[in-house]
Design a protein around this motif. Structure first.
Motif, mmCIF file in Angstrom:
data_model
loop_
_atom_site.group_PDB
_atom_site.id
_atom_site.type_symbol
_atom_site.label_atom_id
_atom_site.label_comp_id
_atom_site.label_asym_id
_atom_site.label_seq_id
_atom_site.Cartn_x
_atom_site.Cartn_y
_atom_site.Cartn_z
ATOM 1 N N ASP A 238 -0.753 8.203 2.190
ATOM 2 C CA ASP A 238 0.371 7.234 2.174
ATOM 3 C C ASP A 238 -0.070 5.870 2.723
ATOM 4 O O ASP A 238 0.733 5.011 2.581
ATOM 5 N N VAL A 239 -1.294 5.775 3.506
ATOM 6 C CA VAL A 239 -1.565 4.598 3.871
ATOM 7 C C VAL A 239 -2.338 3.455 3.162
ATOM 8 O O VAL A 239 -3.569 4.233 2.563
ATOM 9 N N VAL A 240 -1.896 2.345 2.745
ATOM 10 C CA VAL A 240 -2.584 1.577 1.670
ATOM 11 C C VAL A 240 -3.505 0.520 2.622
ATOM 12 O O VAL A 240 -2.937 -0.167 3.573
ATOM 13 N N SER A 241 -4.673 0.309 2.297
ATOM 14 C CA SER A 241 -5.483 -0.757 3.104
ATOM 15 C C SER A 241 -5.416 -2.106 1.990
ATOM 16 O O SER A 241 -5.982 -1.833 0.812
ATOM 17 N N ALA A 242 -5.076 -3.153 2.475
ATOM 18 C CA ALA A 242 -4.985 -4.313 1.607
ATOM 19 C C ALA A 242 -5.514 -5.584 2.530
ATOM 20 O O ALA A 242 -5.574 -5.380 3.590
ATOM 21 N N SER A 243 -5.735 -6.758 1.798
ATOM 22 C CA SER A 243 -5.966 -7.805 2.422
ATOM 23 C C SER A 243 -5.034 -8.409 3.182
ATOM 24 O O SER A 243 -3.903 -8.217 3.080
ATOM 25 N N ARG A 244 -5.158 -9.153 4.150
ATOM 26 C CA ARG A 244 -4.367 -9.690 5.194
ATOM 27 C C ARG A 244 -3.602 -10.888 4.758
ATOM 28 O O ARG A 244 -4.212 -11.269 3.743
ATOM 29 N N ARG A 263 2.537 3.403 1.757
ATOM 30 C CA ARG A 263 3.074 3.200 0.512
ATOM 31 C C ARG A 263 4.138 3.496 -0.057
ATOM 32 O O ARG A 263 4.960 4.750 0.400
ATOM 33 N N GLY A 264 5.125 2.498 -0.868
ATOM 34 C CA GLY A 264 6.251 2.859 -1.403
ATOM 35 C C GLY A 264 7.289 2.630 -0.685
ATOM 36 O O GLY A 264 8.728 2.863 -0.657
ATOM 37 N N ASN A 272 0.617 -4.901 -2.238
ATOM 38 C CA ASN A 272 -0.644 -5.209 -3.196
ATOM 39 C C ASN A 272 -1.006 -4.088 -4.082
ATOM 40 O O ASN A 272 -1.370 -3.078 -3.845
ATOM 41 N N LYS A 273 -0.276 -4.473 -5.175
ATOM 42 C CA LYS A 273 -0.676 -3.456 -6.435
ATOM 43 C C LYS A 273 -2.190 -3.065 -6.839
ATOM 44 O O LYS A 273 -2.362 -2.169 -7.108
ATOM 45 N N GLU A 274 -2.830 -4.052 -6.602
ATOM 46 C CA GLU A 274 -4.158 -3.875 -7.054
ATOM 47 C C GLU A 274 -4.992 -3.083 -6.045
ATOM 48 O O GLU A 274 -5.820 -2.066 -6.455
ATOM 49 N N ALA A 275 -4.447 -3.338 -4.856
ATOM 50 C CA ALA A 275 -5.241 -2.461 -3.803
ATOM 51 C C ALA A 275 -4.687 -1.041 -4.099
ATOM 52 O O ALA A 275 -5.611 -0.046 -3.749
#
Length: 306
Positions: A238-244, A263-264, A272-275
Motif C-alpha cells: 500500500d506504500v507508494v514511493s514518489a519524488s518529494r 495508495r488510494g 503521483n500516478k506515474e510512480a
C-alpha cells in the motif's frame, strides 16, 4: 410530711422512666449521627478518589500500551518515514481535549548527503538544531514566514522525517476552527479530508506551535505518536514511493523517491500516478514465479538432425 420522701405511684414512676429512656435514646441517636456523618463523607471521598485513581491508571496503562517510545524512532530515516504511515499523531490541548490524525504521507531528508535537506553538508544552525538531536526530537520550522512544518529526527546525523499529511480522526470541529483562523473570512467550510492534507495544514489543524521545536515526541505530555491496534493501512504493497515536493531547484535530489504515502488514501496531498504505475508493475513482476514469465527462445531445445 416535711423531711419524709413522698412515694410516687407506680404508674407515674413508669412514665418518668419512659421519658428518661426516650431522652437518652434521642441523645444517642444525635450523637451517633454526629459521629457517623463525617465517616460517611470520608468513605465517599475515598471511594471517589479510588475511582479517579483507577481511571487514571487505566488511561495511563492504555496510553503506555499504544504510545510509541524512543525505540520506535531509532531507525534510519527512510525506514522511519515508512514506519510513520498508519500511526496516529495525538495532540492534547490545554483543556484536556485530544486531537488525533492518522499519518498518511511523509518525506525523508537524509541529512548531510541530501542536498535538499536543511542539514545538507552537515550544516548546523540555530534553526535546524533539532535535526541533530536524538531520534524522536520534534523539528518545527516556518515556511513563507507564516506557516509551520513538523518534522521528527531519525537515526543519522541531521536526518529527519517531514509529516506531510494526516487523516483527521478525532476533534474535527476543533480542527476546522483552527484552520478557519488562518483562512480568509467567508471561505467555504473545509471537508474532513482537507483538514490535514498538507504539512502546514497538519500543523494548523493539530495546533502544533513553533515552541514544540526540540521537544521529545517519545515523552512529551502534549503531543505523541500512537500505534493504532486495529489499523489496516500501511501494508507494504500500500506504500507508494514518489519524488518529494517543493524542492525542484535541487536538481537530481528532487527526483529521489523519498516521499511515501498510502495508495488510494483521500488525504494524500499530491498523488503521483506515474510512480504508482511503475511500482504496481514492479510488484506484479516480483509476484510472478519463474514459470509465469515467458523465457526467450535460445534454440537450445531444437532437435538437431543427423
Amino acid at each position: 410530711m416535711a423531711g419524709r420522701k413522698r412515694k410516687m405511684p407506680a404508674t407515674m414512676a413508669a412514665e418518668a422512666a419512659e421519658q428518661v429512656n426516650k431522652r437518652n435514646n434521642q441523645s444517642n441517636v444525635k450523637l451517633t449521627d454526629e459521629v457517623t456523618e463525617p465517616a460517611r463523607c470520608e468513605n465517599n471521598n475515598n471511594s471517589r478518589a479510588e475511582t479517579e485513581r483507577s481511571r487514571y491508571f487505566t488511561e495511563t496503562e492504555l496510553l503506555r500500551q499504544h504510545r510509541l517510545g524512543e525505540e520506535f524512532f531509532k531507525q534510519p530515516c527512510i525506514s522511519l518515514a515508512k514506519a510513520f504511515l498508519g500511526k496516529v499523531l495525538v495532540r492534547r490541548c490545554a483543556d484536556g481535549a485530544e486531537l488525533r490524525g492518522r499519518v498518511v504521507e511523509t518525506e525523508a531528508y537524509l541529512g548531510g548527503e541530501d542536498r535538499a535537506s536543511h542539514s545538507a553538508g552537515g550544516r548546523r544552525t540555530q534553526r535546524n538544531t533539532a535535526m541533530f538531536m536524538k531520534p524522536g526530537t520534534i523539528y518545527v520550522y516556518p515556511i513563507y514566514g507564516i506557516y509551520l512544518c513538523m518534522n521528527v529526527s531519525s537515526e543519522g546525523d541531521g536526518a529527519a522525517v517531514l509529516l506531510r499529511s494526516a487523516e483527521a480522526l478525532q476533534g474535527q470541529s476543533v480542527m476546522r476552527q483552527l484552520r478557519a483562523a488562518q483562512r480568509k473570512e467567508g471561505a467555504r467550510q473545509l471537508k474532513d479530508r482537507e483538514l490535514c492534507n498538507g504539512p502546514a495544514k497538519l500543523c494548523q489543524a493539530l495546533s502544533i506551535p513553533r515552541c514544540f521545536d526540540r521537544r521529545d515526541l517519545a515523552s512529551d505530555p502534549e503531543v505523541w505518536l500512537e500505534r493504532e491496534p486495529n489499523a489496516s493501512w500501511a501494508e507494504p504493497h500500500d506504500v507508494v514511493s514518489a519524488s518529494r515536493i517543493g524542492i525542484e531547484s535541487h536538481g537530481e535530489w528532487a527526483k529521489k523517491p523519498w516521499r511515501f504515502y498510502l495508495r488510494g488514501h483521500p488525504c494524500v496531498s499530491v498523488v503521483n500516478k506515474e510512480a504508482e504505475r511503475r511500482q504496481q508493475y514492479g510488484n506484479v513482476m516480483n509476484d510472478l514465479s519463474p514459470s509465469d514469465v515467458q523465457q526467450p527462445d535460445t534454440g537450445q531445445n531444437d532437435v538437431k538432425g543427423t
